[in-house]
Structures are given as structure tokens and as C-alpha cells.
Design a protein around this motif. Structure first.
Motif, short mmCIF file in Angstrom:
data_model
loop_
_atom_site.label_atom_id
_atom_site.label_comp_id
_atom_site.label_asym_id
_atom_site.label_seq_id
_atom_site.Cartn_x
_atom_site.Cartn_y
_atom_site.Cartn_z
N PRO A 8 0.76 -1.31 0.52
CA PRO A 8 -0.09 0.16 0.30
C PRO A 8 0.79 1.31 -0.01
CG PRO A 8 -0.53 -1.44 1.78
CD PRO A 8 0.57 -2.27 1.16
N THR A 39 0.00 -2.61 5.17
CA THR A 39 -0.71 -3.80 4.67
C THR A 39 -2.45 -2.93 4.18
OG1 THR A 39 -1.60 -4.00 7.10
CG2 THR A 39 -0.14 -5.41 6.42
N LYS A 40 -2.95 -3.73 4.14
CA LYS A 40 -4.69 -3.36 3.57
C LYS A 40 -5.24 -2.76 4.25
CE LYS A 40 -7.82 -3.92 -0.74
NZ LYS A 40 -8.17 -4.45 -1.58
N ARG A 92 -12.90 2.90 1.69
CA ARG A 92 -12.70 2.02 0.94
C ARG A 92 -12.71 3.26 0.03
NH1 ARG A 92 -16.16 -2.08 3.52
NH2 ARG A 92 -15.28 -3.88 4.30
N LEU A 99 -9.46 4.47 0.20
CA LEU A 99 -8.15 4.05 -0.64
C LEU A 99 -8.26 4.18 -2.47
CD1 LEU A 99 -5.89 2.94 0.79
CD2 LEU A 99 -7.43 0.78 0.77
#
Length: 927
Positions: A619, A844-845, A921, A924
Motif C-alpha cells: 500500500p 498492509t491493506k 474504501r 483508498l
């Protein structure tokens, strides 16, 4: 043709004195008959007796002061004529002579010249006055003499009436070369012009510039003084004083003026060189007084007395110092010396000079050498007649040979031979036993073409009637207790230089330089003269040459400037030195330090590239814009570090053009990419619909980067075409040349930097608006810091760059480039590298979703969101958030309360928990 005749009178002083003039024949000193008669004028006596201060009657008086040297010249003339008559030169034609004594006075010489003009075979010596003398035949055809220039000037004007040739072996005055005033005058010696030039050259070569001059007050002395003054000035020699002595020893003021001249010499202690233009009897009087006063100087003798044996035998003459003189070049006179040895066998009936000399020998026979000479010179003709009774005739062997002055003897013989060769030319097709076969003016024309062989050399008269023979430079040296006159060098008038036979002679010449005769001390190399209030240029002060000036000789009037800007000289310098070329070299410690920093930056860029490549799908890398954008930014950083190399070492045209263009375009590319990132971040986290719409319109990554970078390319292209940078030599440091790049146009340079600053400022604004991102994803804040570092570095750079000069000026620009480049690189990539390496749990996501969720939960209520999709499958459900979601008042158990459009918010009712996650989300995915 009508004419008027007049008689040459003979004035009688006594009926019983042998030397008195009873008739015109008594006026002749020596004579011999011949087919062609040559006249002679010689100052056998040095003065005329003047019983009264001012003459009342026009009577020619007797003379005093028998001059051995001049008497020898009359004998040389007689010897030359006898030698010619005994040779085949004139083929049976005999030469006769009539020699007269001028007693060194013009009056008596003019009387003799009048007799020369008398008509041939005239029993009463009649001189006819005619309008045309072309057919006139005087009693003589040519004249040899006179001994002194003043006499020659007067006689020559009289002889010019009938153009009777006059050939002088001793008159050297420069004015006599004027053929308009003296058309019939010739001489077998050089003009005084060459003598005075030789004297000035000798004085200059010896390093003397402050001298005295003593001359006799007659035409010859004044002309010699004038000529010498011109030559001295041309050789930077100054005359401290000039003393003029009366021309005639009978002058009542003569001794007083001699005393005054000696007093002047004694007082002028800085004057150690005296030039003397006088006759021998004047020098004799002067030197006797100088010996009494213990005067010790260097005396420069003119040709009149430079070889005078009579003067060289003065008692204590060595006390006077050094005597250097110029004498006429002599030739072979051995036959004349033989003639003198047999002179006592010659008849004296037709030679009154020889008769007088023999009587003088008898009167002075009991005296030593020098006193004997003085005795001969000091007796008058009247005294001689009274003392000669009961004296036996005594011949003094070797006395005449000992008193020979070879230069004058040789020039006298040469004069007779020149006339004889001219006569030979006239007698080729004529019967010259007839005195009327040719006239004097015809002989004059022949004389102009005469060539005489002397010591196997052909010599002839030039257009001025002078023979360009050379001078002997004579040095008086004491040898075995006696003063000897030796030849030190030869002076060539044509070349104007001295010729030495050997090194010993040259050493004698160089020894003269040990004596100082200057008004001021010599200025050494590195100094120059500064003229004082004295009217003489030789009186000066010595001052050091200023910076960038030098002098490499002594006594220079001014210092030379170093010929161009690439040379320099310190004060008091004797030469110029090439300026040191300065630039920021590879070997300079500071350059090495800066290059190491650049190299470290390159390593850092490569390391970041490796880290990002290995973590391509994380990421953090994706959040940085992806690998392509990162590579472009890192590549631009690499080029910026690389551009610093072009600031080091000797500047060239290529380096000057490349370094700014490479830096400017690379930096513009870097900032353009960061600007796109700033726009993207702001767009992703903006909750303002209007701002989002605006940012969406601006967010065109490729066109934006290309456009922003392309503008910089255009700026640099125009700059390189119209005002291109070039290598410049900076001379602001006195002893060095700084090689530097001139930017060509400060305006273009400023526009390039200003454009980068504008991009950075826009980037700074966008990044500043997005500075409140999640703590683990706070790139905008670091971009803001990077832009601030850039601004601070370049704001400081401008005044420092404007006030700095020298070889370290490029280092200033390298420093600011490194600071700004490191600042942006570190702020942009190091936080991400830190997360990748040291905080892998946050890379990390899920960690990013949680961070963004938290940020979205805190920030969603601060703006109005127009439409939010809650689920990808239910596309029709929308909600409108009309009020702020207060963290404390509207949140219950982690749920946020929203008011749906058309509905009222019911207390205790909450927004579903997954709403914030859906918003996170979306953020992102947009990033």
C-alpha cells in the motif's frame, strides 16, 4: 671685362728682425716652386702678440707659442708633396707649395687667403675683382688647411669666391658640411656630429648622466657644444654646467675664467666626468691649474687634444684622473717618420718654420723633456731673435717623432693625396705644366669624384665633402712612470658602435663604469624615475613601480604595464607573472566533499529505487503514485545530483550550457510529478464537492507533467539560443584569473528559477491543504516540509550568490541544489522507506483501511457529502448528510447518527457502522 684690382699689403714691424714682414714673400712660412702650387694654412703658432689692448694701426703682429704638433703637420704636407713629385702619380708634373702660419687667428688667415686669390704671375699680388671668375687663374690651385674650424669657416667663405678647393685635415665643425655656405670645403676627417655622438654614446654606455662641459668661446667651440648638447639629450645625459673660455690666450680674462671653471668643477662634487672641447694650449693652461687644485675626474678629450703628447707630459698629470679621448683613425706613417729622422739634412732656406724650430732647439737644449716642450711653446718670435745669438745649433734626435699625433699626420697626408688625384684627373688630356691648363673650380668638380686608396681601402668624399673615416678611442695610461696614449677601441661612425680588439681592451672600457657621475642614484629594476623640481631630467627620485607594472632596466623613466589582464606584478617588480588560473577543481577538498554528497545522493536514489521495486504491491508504494511515478521522480533526483558534476573542474562551453539546463528541467520534472501527487491526495481526501469538482478538472497527470516540464524546456531552449551561457575570465582578484560560467542572461536564469519556484509554491499550497492526513499516511505534510526546505534554501541562496565571488561561487550553487534536492527526496521517500522497513505491520491493506476509516470518521461530518454509495450491489440507496456528526454527541457505541434526506434524525438512532468503512474504501481506491 672691367675689373678692380687691389694689392696685398705687407705691414712692417721692424727692418732688422728676421721674422718681420718686409714684403709679401716674407709672409710665407714655407714654400717650394712647382708647376701647380698648393697652398697651406696651419696654426704653427698658438697666438698673435698684441702690444696694445686695442689695435690702433692695421699691423700684422708677430706670433708666439710654437706648436710642435702643427709644425709636424706642415712637415707632413711637405713630405707628401715631395713623395708625389718623386712618384709617377702626376707623370712629370711637379707640385709646389706655399704654407702660411695663421697663428690660430682669423685675421692673419684671411691675409694669407687674400694672397691665394692673387692673380697668377702678378708681381704685385693683385687680386682682381670680377663678375665671373671662370677663366681666372689664381696663384694656387687648392688649399690644405686650416688647423681650426673657426679659421676654416672664414677662409672657406673667401675661397668660395673663386671656388678654390680647400681640404682640411683638422677642421671638424659640423657646420662646415653645409655645401650651400661652404661649397668648396672638403675634409679628410669625419664631422663633429660623429664625434659628439660617439662621446654621448660613451658617456651613456658608462652609466654617466651628470657631466660638465668646457669649451672655447669661438665658432668651433659653440658649434661643438651645441652638437654635443643635442646628442647628450638624445642619450638622456644632462649637462650640469658649461664653461666657456676665451678663444685667444692673449685675452686678459683668460686666467680668471680658467680659475672660475676649476672652482666650478671642484664645487660640483656629483660631476665626475668633464667633456673638453678646446685647443691644446687651452687645455694645457686648464690642466696646470687643475693639478694645483688636486682635481680628480674623468676627462673626455675632443680630437683637438686627445693625442697631445705635450699635455700628457705635464708633471703630475696622473693626479687629474682618467683621460679618454677620440682621435682620428691613423694609417701607415712610417715613411713620414723616416722623413723626420733625416730632417736635419734638409735645407732650411725656404722653410722658416724649420729654421725657427732649430733655433728653439738651441735655446731650450739644456732643459728636460717637458720643460723643453714648454720652452719651445712659450718663446715668441721676438724673444727668439734676441736669445739666439751665440747659440750653437743642436739637433734633438727623436723629439719630433715622439710628438707625432698620428691621426692628424695621416689626415694631412690624405688631404694632399686627394688634391693630387684630382689634379691627375684634370691632367689626363691637358698640359699641366702650363698653370692655366685648368682652373680651381674645374679641380673642385674633379675632387668630388676622387677615390683614394688608404690601407687597401677605397675612401672618398661624401656629398657633404667629408671622409667617413673612423675614430680611435684613446685611453691615457701610466706605464713605467710615464703617461702613454693607447688605443682602447675603434668607433665606427656608420654603425655607431665601439669595436674592441680583444677582451683586455673591453675590460678597460668596462672599468670606466666604476666611476659614478650622476645627479641621482641609479634607479634599480623595479623602480622608475620621479622628476623633482630640478630643471634637469637627470635629477629625480626613485619610486617603486606600482602593482601590475614593472621595470627591467636601470633608470627607466616609467614602468611598463603588464601587457594584458592575464599577467600581474607586485609593487617593485622587475617582471610580470602569469596569473594563476583558479576554478573549483576535482582535487579541491571542498569539491571532493560536495561530490561525495552528490554521490551519496545517487546511492540513496538507487537504494530507494531498489526498496520500492521490491515492495511494488504494498500500500505504501501504491499510495506514492505507483512505481512509474516514483521512478520518474527518482530519475529526476538522480539527474539533479548528476548536474552538480558540471559545476566542478575547469568550465567549458558545454558544461556552462548543460549544468543549468539539466538542473532546471530535472527539477521542473520532479516538482511536476510531486504536484500531481499533491492534487491526487487532496482529491482523495477532500469532502468538499466544489473542491472535488475543481480538482477533478485539474487532475490530468500526463498532460500536466508534460506541460509543466515542457514550459521549462522552452525557457531553457530560448535561453541557450539567444543568451547562451559562456566561459568568462574573472579578473577581480589581482593575482588570479577565475574561470567561471557567465549565465549569459541573469533574466533568463531568474525566469528558470522563478518558474521552478512557482511550481513549488503551487505544490506547497496543495500539499498544505492535505497536511491533516492519517498519521500513517501523511505524505502531504512531508511534501509541505520538502517545499519549505526548498524555499528556505533558495531564498538564502540569492543574496549569498549575489555577494560571493571566486572559485567557490559554483560551490554555493551546488550546496543549494543539494540542500533542496535532499530536502525533497528525504521528505518524499524516507518516511515511506521507514514504514516499509521498520513498520511492516502498518504496510498492509487492513492497516491502511483502519487508518483511513478513523480519519474518515473524524472528518466526514465536517463537510457535506452529496451522494455516497453504501454497497456496490445496492446502487439506488443514497443518503444525505446534512449535519455534522459530533464525536461525542452524535456517536453512540461507535455508530454515527446521520439525517437521511426527507427524514428527521431521531434521538438514539445511529448510522450503520459499516458506513465509515465504505467511505474509507472509496478513499483508498481513489488513492
Amino acid at each position: 671685362m672691367a675689373f678692380v684690382s687691389f694689392l696685398i699689403p705687407c705691414f712692417v714691424i721692424g727692418t732688422d728682425i728676421a721674422f718681420s714682414c718686409q714684403n709679401t714673400d716674407d709672409f710665407v712660412g714655407a714654400s717650394s716652386p712647382g708647376d701647380i702650387v698648393i697652398g697651406g694654412l696651419f696654426a704653427v703658432h698658438s697666438e698673435m702678440l698684441h702690444p696694445e689692448e686695442h689695435p690702433i694701426k692695421p699691423v700684422i703682429q708677430n706670433c708666439a707659442g710654437f706648436e710642435i704638433q702643427i709644425f709636424l703637420q706642415t712637415l707632413a704636407m711637405i713630405h707628401a708633396i715631395e713623395t708625389i713629385n718623386n712618384s709617377t702619380l702626376l707623370s712629370g708634373v711637379t707640385l709646389g707649395y706655399e704654407i702660411y702660419d695663421t697663428c690660430a687667428e682669423v685675421t692673419k688667415a684671411m691675409a694669407s687667403a687674400l694672397r691665394f686669390l692673387a692673380k697668377f704671375n702678378s708681381s704685385k699680388d693683385v687680386v682682381e675683382f670680377k663678375c665671373n671668375y671662370s677663366d681666372y687663374v689664381p696663384r694656387i690651385k687648392a688649399v690644405t688647411g686650416a688647423s681650426y674650424s673657426e679659421v676654416s669657416m672664414a677662409v672657406s667663405r673667401l675661397l668660395a669666391l673663386q671656388l678654390i678647393p680647400q681640404v682640411s685635415p683638422a677642421s671638424s665643425a659640423e657646420i662646415l658640411s653645409d655645401k650651400i655656405r661652404f661649397p668648396s670645403f672638403f675634409r679628410t676627417i669625419p664631422s663633429d656630429f660623429h664625434q659628439t655622438r660617439a662621446m654621448a654614446h660613451l658617456i651613456c654606455e658608462s652609466g654617466w648622466n651628470w657631466i660638465g662641459v668646457i669649451a672655447i668661446d669661438d665658432d668651433n667651440g659653440r658649434f661643438a657644444l651645441e652638437s654635443f648638447g643635442v646628442q647628450a639629450m638624445a642619450n638622456n645625459v644632462c649637462i650640469a654646467f658649461k664653461e666657456m673660455l676665451p678663444a685667444y690666450l692673449s685675452d686678459n680674462t683668460f686666467q680668471t675664467k680658467v680659475d672660475h671653471a676649476i672652482e666650478k668643477i671642484v664645487k660640483e662634487t656629483r660631476v665626475n666626468v668633464i667633456v673638453v672641447f678646446m685647443r691644446q694650449f687651452h687645455v694645457l693652461k686648464l690642466f696646470k691649474k687643475a693639478v694645483e687644485r688636486n682635481v680628480n675626474k674623468i676627462w673626455i678629450a675632443s680630437d683637438n687634444w686627445s693625442a697631445a703628447v705635450k699635455i700628457s707630459t705635464i708633471p703630475n698629470i696622473r693626479q687629474l684622473g682618467t683621460i679618454v679621448g677620440f682621435g682620428f683613425k691613423s694609417g701607415d706613417i712610417s715613411t713620414f717618420q723616416d722623413f723626420l729622422r733625416n730632417l736635419h739634412e734638409k735645407p732650411i732656406d725656404n722653410n722658416k718654420f724649420l729654421h725657427e724650430y732649430i733655433m728653439l732647439l738651441s735655446v731650450c737644449a739644456h732643459l728636460e723633456y717637458h720643460d723643453f716642450q714648454m720652452c719651445i711653446s712659450n718663446h715668441s718670435q721676438d724673444d727668439l731673435l734676441q736669445n739666439v745669438e751665440n747659440k750653437h745649433q743642436i739637433w734633438r734626435d727623436g723629439f719630433l717623432n715622439a710628438n707625432i699625433e698620428p691621426g692628424f699626420i695621416h689626415s694631412t697626408i690624405l688631404a694632399v693625396y686627394a688634391i693630387a688625384h684630382a689634379i691627375k684627373g684634370q691632367c689626363k688630356d691637358r698640359n699641366c705644366k702650363d698653370p692655366s691648363a685648368f682652373t680651381p673650380w674645374e679641380l673642385l668638380e674633379e675632387l668630388k669624384k676622387v677615390t683614394v686608396i688608404d690601407d687597401d681601402k677605397e675612401i672618398k668624399f661624401d656629398s657633404n665633402g667629408d671622409m667617413s673615416t673612423s675614430y680611435d678611442v684613446l685611453l691615457w695610461k701610466e706605464i713605467d712612470g710615464h703617461m702613454e696614449i693607447t688605443t682602447m677601441a675603434e668607433y665606427d661612425p656608420e654603425k655607431g658602435d665601439f669595436i674592441f680588439e680583444d677582451e683586455e681592451k673591453k675590460k678597460e672600457f668596462l672599468d670606466l663604469k666604476k666611476v659614478q657621475s650622476t645627479c641621482s642614484q641609479h634607479c634599480r629594476p623595479g623602480q622608475m624615475k620621479k622628476v623633482t623640481e630640478s630643471p634637469h631630467t637627470c635629477c629625480y627620485e626613485c619610486v617603486y613601480c606600482p602593482e601590475n607594472h614593472y621595470s627591467n632596466q636601470t633608470d627607466m623613466d616609467y614602468c611598463y604595464r603588464c601587457n594584458n589582464k592575464t599577467y600581474w606584478a607586485p609593487a617593485n617588480s622587475t617582471t610580470c607573472y602569469r596569473k594563476t588560473i583558479h576554478f573549483l577543481a576535482w582535487t579541491d577538498w571542498f569539491a571532493i566533499f560536495l561530490l561525495l554528497l552528490s554521490a551519496f545522493g545517487v546511492v540513496l536514489v538507487l537504494s530507494i529505487s531498489v526498496i520500492f521495486t521490491r515492495n511494488l504491491n504494498t500500500p505504501v508504494v501504491k499510495a506514492s503514485g505507483g512505481l512509474t511515478v516514483c521512478y520518474i521522480i527518482l530519475f529526476s533526483h538522480f539527474l539533479i545530483f548528476l548536474s552538480t558534476v558540471f559545476f566542478v573542474d575547469e568550465p567549458t562551453e558545454f558544461k556552462c550550457k548543460t549544468r543549468q539546463a539539466l538542473f532546471g528541467i530535472s527539477f521542473a520534472l520532479c516538482i511536476s510529478c510531486i504536484l500531481i501527487k499533491s492534487l491526487k491526495i487532496l482529491l482523495a481526501f477532500s469532502f468538499d464537492p466544489k473542491l472535488q469538482n475543481f480538482l477533478k478538472c485539474l487532475y490530468k497527470p500526463i498532460p500536466t507533467v508534460v506541460t509543466c516540464t515542457g514550459i521549462q524546456v522552452i525557457i531553457c531552449t530560448f535561453w541557450l539560443i539567444f543568451r547562451t551561457p559562456f566561459v568568462k575570465q574573472n579578473f577581480s582578484i589581482p593575482r588570479a584569473i577565475i574561470l567561471e560560467c557567465n549565465e549569459g542572461s541573469i533574466v533568463a536564469f531568474g525566469i528558470m528559477l522563478g518558474y521552478i519556484a512557482a511550481l513549488a509554491f503551487i505544490c506547497f499550497i496543495f500539499a498544505f491543504k492535505g497536511r491533516k492526513l492519517p498519521e500513517n499516511y501523511n505524505e502531504a505534510k512531508f511534501i509541505t516540509f520538502g517545499m519549505l526546505i526548498y524555499f528556505i534554501a533558495w531564498i538564502v541562496f540569492i543574496p549569498v550568490y549575489a555577494t560571493t565571488f571566486g572559485k567557490y561561487l559554483p560551490a554555493v550553487e551546488i550546496i543549494v541544489v543539494l540542500i533542496s534536492n535532499y530536502g525533497i527526496l528525504c521528505c518524499t521517500f524516507l518516511p515511506k522507506c521507514y514504514i516499509i522497513i521498520y513498520k511492516q505491520e502498518t504496510n498492509t491493506k487492513s492497516a491502511f483501511l483502519k487508518t483511513i476509516y478513523t480519519y474518515s470518521s473524524k472528518s466526514a461530518g465536517s463537510v457535506a457529502v452529496s451522494q455516497i454509495s453504501l454497497d456496490s450491489k445496492s446502487s439506488s440507496s443514497r443518503a444525505t448528510i446534512s449535519d455534522s456528526c459530533k464525536s461525542e454527541k452524535n456517536s453512540v457505541n461507535g455508530n454515527c447518527h446521520f439525517q437521511v434526506p426527507g427524514q428527521r434524525l431521531i434521538k438514539g438512532e445511529v448510522l450503520p457502522k459499516n458506513t465509515a468503512r465504505i467511505v474509507a474504501r472509496k478513499r483508498l481506491s481513489s488513492i
